[in-house]
Structures are given as C-alpha cells and as structure tokens.
Design an enzyme around this catalytic site. Structure first.
Site, mmCIF file in Angstrom:
data_model
loop_
_atom_site.group_PDB
_atom_site.id
_atom_site.type_symbol
_atom_site.label_atom_id
_atom_site.label_comp_id
_atom_site.label_asym_id
_atom_site.label_seq_id
_atom_site.Cartn_x
_atom_site.Cartn_y
_atom_site.Cartn_z
ATOM 1 N N HIS A 1 -3.215 4.288 -2.724
ATOM 2 C CA HIS A 1 -4.270 3.457 -2.111
ATOM 3 C C HIS A 1 -4.930 4.225 -0.962
ATOM 4 C CE1 HIS A 1 -1.469 0.135 -3.540
ATOM 5 N NE2 HIS A 1 -2.614 -0.200 -4.110
ATOM 6 N N LEU B 1 0.818 -1.216 0.000
ATOM 7 C CA LEU B 1 0.000 0.000 0.000
ATOM 8 C C LEU B 1 0.846 1.258 0.000
ATOM 9 C CD1 LEU B 1 -2.656 -1.173 2.617
ATOM 10 C CD2 LEU B 1 -2.804 -1.281 0.124
ATOM 11 N N HIS B 2 0.412 2.230 -0.776
ATOM 12 C CA HIS B 2 1.092 3.530 -0.827
ATOM 13 C C HIS B 2 0.038 4.619 -0.757
ATOM 14 C CE1 HIS B 2 -0.332 3.540 -4.911
ATOM 15 N NE2 HIS B 2 0.330 2.427 -5.175
ATOM 16 N N SER C 1 2.908 3.873 -7.428
ATOM 17 C CA SER C 1 2.590 2.514 -7.845
ATOM 18 C C SER C 1 3.364 1.568 -6.934
ATOM 19 C CB SER C 1 3.053 2.311 -9.294
ATOM 20 O OG SER C 1 3.182 0.939 -9.581
ATOM 21 N N LYS D 1 -5.103 5.616 -12.282
ATOM 22 C CA LYS D 1 -3.795 5.384 -12.888
ATOM 23 C C LYS D 1 -3.873 4.191 -13.850
ATOM 24 C CE LYS D 1 -0.300 3.285 -11.025
ATOM 25 N NZ LYS D 1 0.085 2.283 -12.052
ATOM 26 N N ASP D 2 -4.612 3.167 -13.423
ATOM 27 C CA ASP D 2 -4.805 2.008 -14.301
ATOM 28 C C ASP D 2 -6.091 2.241 -15.096
ATOM 29 O OD1 ASP D 2 -2.534 0.339 -13.486
ATOM 30 O OD2 ASP D 2 -3.505 0.450 -11.541
ATOM 31 N N GLN E 1 -7.811 -0.619 -17.075
ATOM 32 C CA GLN E 1 -8.447 -1.532 -16.113
ATOM 33 C C GLN E 1 -9.774 -0.952 -15.629
ATOM 34 O OE1 GLN E 1 -6.358 -3.547 -12.728
ATOM 35 N NE2 GLN E 1 -7.160 -1.890 -11.492
HETATM 36 O O1 PAF Z 1 -5.276 -2.606 -9.498
HETATM 37 C C1 PAF Z 1 -5.017 -3.612 -8.814
HETATM 38 O O2 PAF Z 1 -4.341 -3.548 -7.775
HETATM 39 C C2 PAF Z 1 -5.547 -4.972 -9.246
HETATM 40 O O3 PAF Z 1 -5.541 -5.082 -10.627
HETATM 41 C C3 PAF Z 1 -6.927 -5.306 -8.673
HETATM 42 C C4 PAF Z 1 -7.988 -4.352 -9.186
HETATM 43 C C5 PAF Z 1 -6.883 -5.264 -7.160
HETATM 44 C C6 PAF Z 1 -7.340 -6.716 -9.112
HETATM 45 O O4 PAF Z 1 -6.436 -7.673 -8.669
#
Ligand code: PAF
Length: 271
Positions: free
Chosen positions: A29, A25-26, A177, A141-142, A145
């Site tokens: 998060h 965690l950073h 990250s 950032k992602d 996703q």
């Molecule tokens: O972004 C992430 O840390 C991962 O891709 C996630 C969403 C927790 C799924 O494993």
C-alpha cells in the site's frame, strides 16, 4: 492529515488522487501511496472493509483491522485525507447501484468467491461517485480486480485515470498482502511457493510454449492447495491464442485456511 467520515464540498472542489484500501496497511500500500504523492494532487487513502466483497462471513470477521497502526502509518506519510466511512454512508438507504462484474467476474477468483467482484466493483463505483477523484491507484497483485475496475471505468466513461501499482514482494518472493498477517511463520514460508510456481510456469511456457497442466503442480507441491493456475492474454484476460504476445499467469492457493493470490506477467519474444 484530515481524518474524515464523509465527503465535503472542499474535497469535491479539489483534484484528488484516491488510493482505496481495506486497511491493514503494508509496504505494498505504501508504494501505491508514494506513487500517488508524486502526482501533485491531494492524496486521499480510504479504509473501508467492504462486507459486500466477502462471500464468507468468517472471512469478513477475521479480516485484520489494525486501525490505530494504520492511522499512525498514514500520519507519517503526510497524506492529505484519510477517509474512514461508515457502512451506512457508503451504502446509504440501499439506494446505490450494484455493479455486475459480468462473465469475467465469475471466472478464476470470481468462481471460487461468488459475488466477490460484484462487491468490489460496487464499492469502487460508490467511492468514485462520492469522491470524484481525478486519479485512482490499485495494485497489480489483484490483477483480475484491476482489469475489471479498468473495464468498469471504460464502460461508465468515467474520466478517472487508473494507475497500476507494482506488486511489492518480500525477499523470499512472497507478495505483500494484508492476509499474510493471518499466516504463521511456517505458513509464510509455504506461501513463498506461489511465486516459485509462477516463475516456473513462466519459464516452462517460454521455453516450451506449452501450457503446464494444473495437475503437475498440484502433485509437485503437495504442501499447498492450488485453487487455479491460469495462463491468460494480459490485454484481454481471455485464453491466449497462437498470436498472443503478452501473458499473465494467475494463481490462487489456500495455506492454513488463508486464501492468497499472485500473478506474473511476461512477453513471448518473436510471437
Ligand atoms: O483491493 C482492495 O483492497 C479492495 O478490493 C478495494 C479495491 C479497496 C475495494 O474494497
């Protein structure tokens, strides 16, 4: 904070805000968690390093797992639940749905990491099925996703609100990250180039409205290996047209063998 390995009926009877993570965690998060805590629901953070989204065993094995530090951080944040499941609980008896991330899941990040987004969607879907959260928070950032998760929620008609958490950067511009932990100091310095490039593309594109060629950057910044640099329509994640108003620039690069992604959004005035 309750540390749990399995979901119980109490949880299913509660309104949960879920913040799924893979740990390490950073502050990025932490900012998602702070967002979640404002909602007045029970806040749950999950930590699960999901093997299915790693296309290389070495990447999975070297992914940082400072679980004791993570637990301390979360205890201080006073969240309600920390969910640390075992793999065989998430993927019990292989009786789970594998989610296909479709065409977009094979492009950009998905093109360099085959199967990655299928793995992400599969685990996020499992977390949603098990926890049935009211809200889930994912970082911008992602971006690819996040887009694919929102698409999955829409297709499956889940009544889960997806909140987008902003990207947190160091003063240098480097996006936070968990993978930054794998970089040396000089690697971290090089990694600041990602944001420099993104800002430059945004400026060039806005000023001249022409796509900057990938090759220009590859030769201009020989210190980093750019994998892709794409300007897309933010709303659809497809190639922009003349009429596109909101854009996102996606960038992925490898530094010291560590894969990093970042992005920047912008609007074209008068488009
Ligand atoms: O972004 C992430 O840390 C991962 O891709 C996630 C969403 C927790 C799924 O494993």
């Amino acid at each position: 904070m309750k540390i749990i390995k399995e979901i119980n009926q109490d949880i299913l009877n509660s309104d949960i805000c879920l913040i799924p993570t893979m740990g390490a965690l950073h502050n990025g998060h932490l900012s998602l968690i702070e967002e979640g805590k404002k909602l007045g629901l029970l806040t749950m953070v999950s930590i699960f390093v999901n093997e299915k989204q790693f296309n290389e065993e070495e990447d999975f094995n070297s992914y940082p797992r400072p679980i004791e530090d993570d637990i301390k951080i979360l205890q201080d944040l006073n969240i309600d639940y920390l969910f640390i499941p075992e793999s065989n609980y998430i993927y019990s008896k292989n009786d789970f749905e594998i989610i296909d991330s479709g065409v977009l899941g094979k492009q950009y990040e998905g093109s360099s990491r085959p199967g990655h987004f299928d793995g992400v969607l599969t685990v996020v879907n499992r977390l949603f099925e098990l926890i049935k959260p009211k809200v889930a928070i994912f970082g911008k950032k992602d971006a690819q996703q996040l887009f694919l998760i929102k698409e999955m929620v829409f297709k499956k008609r889940y009544e889960i609100e997806i909140i987008e958490g902003k990207t947190i950067r160091e003063r240098s511009g480097l996006a936070l990250s968990s993978r930054n932990l794998l970089l040396t100091d000089s690697g971290k310095e090089k990694a600041t180039l990602l944001y420099t490039i993104l800002k430059e593309v945004k400026k060039e594109f806005r000023d001249r409205r022409e796509l900057y060629a990938f090759e220009v950057f590859s030769s201009k910044y020989p210190n980093i290996v750019i994998d892709y640099l794409e300007i897309l329509n933010l709303e659809t994640f497809s190639k922009p047209t003349e009429k596109t108003y909101e854009y996102i620039v996606l960038l992925a690069a490898t530094i010291e063998g560590v894969r990093l992604v970042d992005n920047i959004e912008f609007k074209l005035e008068g488009a």
